[in-house]
Write an enzyme that holds these catalytic residues in place. Structure first.
Site, PDB file in Angstrom:
ATOM      1  N   PRO A  34       1.286  -1.620  -0.413  1.00  0.00           N
ATOM      2  CA  PRO A  34       0.229   0.247   0.146  1.00  0.00           C
ATOM      3  C   PRO A  34       0.598   1.656  -0.054  1.00  0.00           C
ATOM      4  O   PRO A  34       1.744   1.549   0.583  1.00  0.00           O
ATOM      5  CB  PRO A  34      -0.679  -0.449   0.787  1.00  0.00           C
ATOM      6  CG  PRO A  34       0.366  -0.760   2.053  1.00  0.00           C
ATOM      7  CD  PRO A  34       1.206  -1.697   0.928  1.00  0.00           C
ATOM      8  N   GLY A  35       0.367   2.187  -0.961  1.00  0.00           N
ATOM      9  CA  GLY A  35       0.938   3.680  -0.663  1.00  0.00           C
ATOM     10  C   GLY A  35      -0.374   4.402  -0.628  1.00  0.00           C
ATOM     11  O   GLY A  35      -0.132   5.103   0.182  1.00  0.00           O
ATOM     12  N   ARG A  36      -0.425   4.574  -1.155  1.00  0.00           N
ATOM     13  CA  ARG A  36      -1.481   5.889  -1.273  1.00  0.00           C
ATOM     14  C   ARG A  36      -2.781   5.762  -0.290  1.00  0.00           C
ATOM     15  O   ARG A  36      -3.016   6.957   0.565  1.00  0.00           O
ATOM     16  CB  ARG A  36      -2.708   6.098  -2.405  1.00  0.00           C
ATOM     17  CG  ARG A  36      -3.682   6.939  -2.970  1.00  0.00           C
ATOM     18  CD  ARG A  36      -4.420   7.024  -3.859  1.00  0.00           C
ATOM     19  NE  ARG A  36      -3.759   6.881  -5.613  1.00  0.00           N
ATOM     20  CZ  ARG A  36      -3.619   7.399  -5.956  1.00  0.00           C
ATOM     21  NH1 ARG A  36      -3.402   8.769  -5.586  1.00  0.00           N
ATOM     22  NH2 ARG A  36      -3.052   7.019  -7.033  1.00  0.00           N
ATOM     23  N   ARG A  45      -0.083  15.607  -9.754  1.00  0.00           N
ATOM     24  CA  ARG A  45      -1.334  15.164  -9.664  1.00  0.00           C
ATOM     25  C   ARG A  45      -2.962  16.084 -10.555  1.00  0.00           C
ATOM     26  O   ARG A  45      -2.846  15.178 -11.425  1.00  0.00           O
ATOM     27  CB  ARG A  45      -2.242  14.705  -8.500  1.00  0.00           C
ATOM     28  CG  ARG A  45      -1.024  14.023  -7.928  1.00  0.00           C
ATOM     29  CD  ARG A  45      -1.509  12.866  -6.785  1.00  0.00           C
ATOM     30  NE  ARG A  45      -2.565  11.911  -7.290  1.00  0.00           N
ATOM     31  CZ  ARG A  45      -3.969  11.812  -7.640  1.00  0.00           C
ATOM     32  NH1 ARG A  45      -4.785  12.905  -6.267  1.00  0.00           N
ATOM     33  NH2 ARG A  45      -4.460  10.712  -7.434  1.00  0.00           N
ATOM     34  N   TYR A  65      -3.305  13.903 -14.059  1.00  0.00           N
ATOM     35  CA  TYR A  65      -4.694  12.835 -13.987  1.00  0.00           C
ATOM     36  C   TYR A  65      -5.607  13.229 -14.102  1.00  0.00           C
ATOM     37  O   TYR A  65      -6.767  12.931 -13.871  1.00  0.00           O
ATOM     38  CB  TYR A  65      -4.455  12.249 -12.671  1.00  0.00           C
ATOM     39  CG  TYR A  65      -2.969  11.036 -12.405  1.00  0.00           C
ATOM     40  CD1 TYR A  65      -2.920  10.464 -13.386  1.00  0.00           C
ATOM     41  CD2 TYR A  65      -2.614  11.478 -11.463  1.00  0.00           C
ATOM     42  CE1 TYR A  65      -1.061  10.062 -13.108  1.00  0.00           C
ATOM     43  CE2 TYR A  65      -1.154  10.764 -10.405  1.00  0.00           C
ATOM     44  CZ  TYR A  65      -0.189  10.114 -11.938  1.00  0.00           C
ATOM     45  OH  TYR A  65       0.365   9.252 -11.337  1.00  0.00           O
ATOM     46  N   CYS A  94       4.412  28.465 -16.770  1.00  0.00           N
ATOM     47  CA  CYS A  94       4.098  29.052 -17.913  1.00  0.00           C
ATOM     48  C   CYS A  94       4.033  28.271 -18.593  1.00  0.00           C
ATOM     49  O   CYS A  94       4.353  27.635 -19.367  1.00  0.00           O
ATOM     50  CB  CYS A  94       5.438  30.107 -18.708  1.00  0.00           C
ATOM     51  SG  CYS A  94       6.230  31.182 -17.681  1.00  0.00           S
TER      52      CYS A  94
HETATM   53  C1  LIG Z   1       2.982   2.913  -7.263  1.00  0.00           C
HETATM   54  C2  LIG Z   1       3.091   1.157  -6.861  1.00  0.00           C
HETATM   55  C3  LIG Z   1       2.308   0.390  -5.835  1.00  0.00           C
HETATM   56  C4  LIG Z   1       1.173   1.682  -5.092  1.00  0.00           C
HETATM   57  O1  LIG Z   1       0.522   1.827  -5.457  1.00  0.00           O
HETATM   58  P1  LIG Z   1      -0.883   2.392  -4.180  1.00  0.00           P
HETATM   59  O2  LIG Z   1      -2.030   2.992  -5.313  1.00  0.00           O
HETATM   60  O3  LIG Z   1      -0.312   3.713  -4.167  1.00  0.00           O
HETATM   61  O4  LIG Z   1      -1.185   1.958  -3.567  1.00  0.00           O
HETATM   62  C5  LIG Z   1       2.354  -0.807  -5.090  1.00  0.00           C
HETATM   63  N1  LIG Z   1       3.297  -1.967  -5.691  1.00  0.00           N
HETATM   64  C6  LIG Z   1       3.142  -1.448  -6.941  1.00  0.00           C
HETATM   65  C7  LIG Z   1       4.428  -2.500  -7.831  1.00  0.00           C
HETATM   66  C8  LIG Z   1       3.175  -0.239  -7.581  1.00  0.00           C
HETATM   67  O5  LIG Z   1       3.601   0.583  -8.850  1.00  0.00           O
END
Ligand SMILES: *Cc1c(COP(=O)(O)O)cnc(C)c1O
Length: 415
Positions: A274-276, A312, A316, A342
């Site tokens: 998990p990241g986001r 972002r 996106y 610019c």
């Molecule tokens: C970017 C990425 C993540 C994290 O994704 P989130 O949507 O931020 O949770 C996990 N695994 C891989 C391989 C990624 O490229």
């Protein structure tokens, strides 16, 4: 409980007023809440408590060393996608045995660095990469644990730039290619096929694509096992979404329940990336209004943060809630919030209903913790913003604002 709250019409991060932080550190300024990061990590990680699992925080979401360090102390592993992220994770004290390495373009140098560090496994994205890892490992006396990233061809129903598990995406191998790749992996020297990996996209707001992917992976795993290759690790990647606007993504608890129902008793160790969902709502970007401007058709609020600070919206078309740091109950009207760069694509919000703000006022751009600072650049020779981490009553500068000298330092050659 959340940690970006208004008290007497002043925005606070935990117990610190944003105004106060701006007085000390200036704008544009990234501000993170440590309690929010911790709460998100714990909520996510504990949702999988019934399964053997490892939560590998996705470094690219928000990669400040101070943040990696405290997540590491909470037991997080890391998902990395470059040699630079490996360097950060190791420096932050993450145990190599908790690091997984994803990405389609790993170089020989990066592969060797990861082998020398002794990472848990490589998430391999092509046949060529598998051969290369085998070659590098074999030549240098290492063994590489690998998972092949399979592309299950499920539609994550997210923005095309952040969907990764469709046939047309550059990521992973389709099911047939994957089968051949596992068979090849069994023959290759210095390779141990250990996992099955998949990451279908980002900002998913429903669980059904995950369910579909896991069903396909489990069938595939059985097929491999019949061919004499029984795999114990399943890496499901990241991708769980967050509310930016009106989205209602599933709670990690529901995600945990789904996977527990599908995977328990199968002898599988689950890896998550998990990241986001950890970082996104743990940070804001604070910016100062410079000018307001009316044209024949539009009203603009020109602020001192731009697409180089937060790309972002431009990249996106993503929505970030924007609000006054000190609200005064004024009537709302429709404006574009834009930066000084610019490019017409340099905006933080378009056609947004906002109070009639004035120059020198502060605005907070919410949900900027993930893919905010990490995607920033120096475009237009703008030094990158500072980052501050708030913990209770105190604030720590965790990355100083870049200077003009920082802009040109790498160009100062003495030939
Ligand atoms: C970017 C990425 C993540 C994290 O994704 P989130 O949507 O931020 O949770 C996990 N695994 C891989 C391989 C990624 O490229």
């Amino acid at each position: 409980m959340h940690h970006f709250t208004y008290r007497d019409n002043e925005l606070f991060v935990e117990n610190v007023a944003v105004q106060e932080l701006v007085a000390t550190y200036g704008t544009p300024l990234y501000i993170y809440s440590k309690a929010t990061f911790q709460r998100h990590f714990t909520a996510f990680d504990s949702a999988f408590g019934a399964l053997p699992h490892l939560t590998c925080y996705s470094v690219k979401a928000c990669s400040n060393m101070h943040i990696l360090r405290f997540l590491g102390k909470m037991g997080a592993g890391m998902d990395i996608v470059s040699g630079g992220e490996l360097f950060r994770a190791l420096r932050a004290g993450i145990q190599p045995a908790k690091i997984v390495y994803s990405g389609v373009g790993k170089t020989r140098t990066e592969i060797l660095q990861a082998l020398e560090a002794g990472i848990l496994m490589f998430n391999v994205e092509s046949m060529g990469e598998l051969e290369k890892i085998s070659e590098v490992a074999n030549q240098t006396g290492h063994t590489a644990n690998v998972a092949l990233r399979i592309n299950p061809d499920v539609d994550p129903h997210t923005h095309p730039y952040i969907s990764t598990g469709l046939k047309e995406n550059k990521f992973g191998l389709d099911m047939e290619q994957s089968y051949a790749a596992y068979m090849r992996a069994m023959e290759l020297p210095a390779i141990t096929p250990m996992g099955i990996d998949c990451h279908i996209g980002s900002q998913l707001t429903s669980l059904s694509p995950f369910r579909e992917a896991v069903e396909k992976i489990l069938l595939f795993r059985e097929k491999l096992c019949s061919a004499g290759l029984c795999i114990d690790y399943i890496d499901l990647g990241g991708g769980l979404g967050i509310p930016y606007d009106t989205e209602e993504p599933p709670h990690p608890q529901e995600f945990g329940k789904l996977l527990t129902d599908m995977l328990s008793g199968l002898g599988i160790t689950l890896i998550l990336e998990p990241g986001r969902v950890i970082a996104g709502n743990a940070g804001i970007l604070v910016t100062k209004v410079q000018y307001t401007k009316k044209t024949a058709t539009k009203e603009f609020v020109i602020v001192d943060a731009a697409m180089n600070d937060l790309i972002r919206p431009s990249l996106y078309q993503s929505h970030h809630h924007i609000a006054e740091v000190s609200p005064r109950g004024r009537a709302k009207h429709t404006v574009d919030v834009v930066g000084p760069i610019c490019e017409s694509g340099d905006f933080l919000a378009r056609d947004r209903l906002m109070p009639a703000v004035e120059p020198r006022e502060l605005l907070a751009v919410f949900s900027a913790g993930a893919y905010g600072f990490t995607m920033s650049s120096q475009y237009n020779s703008r030094p990158r913003a500072a980052e501050v981490l708030v913990r209770g009553d105190t604030a720590h500068l965790i990355r100083r604002r870049e200077t003009y000298e920082d802009l040109i330092a790498p160009e100062e050659t003495r030939s």
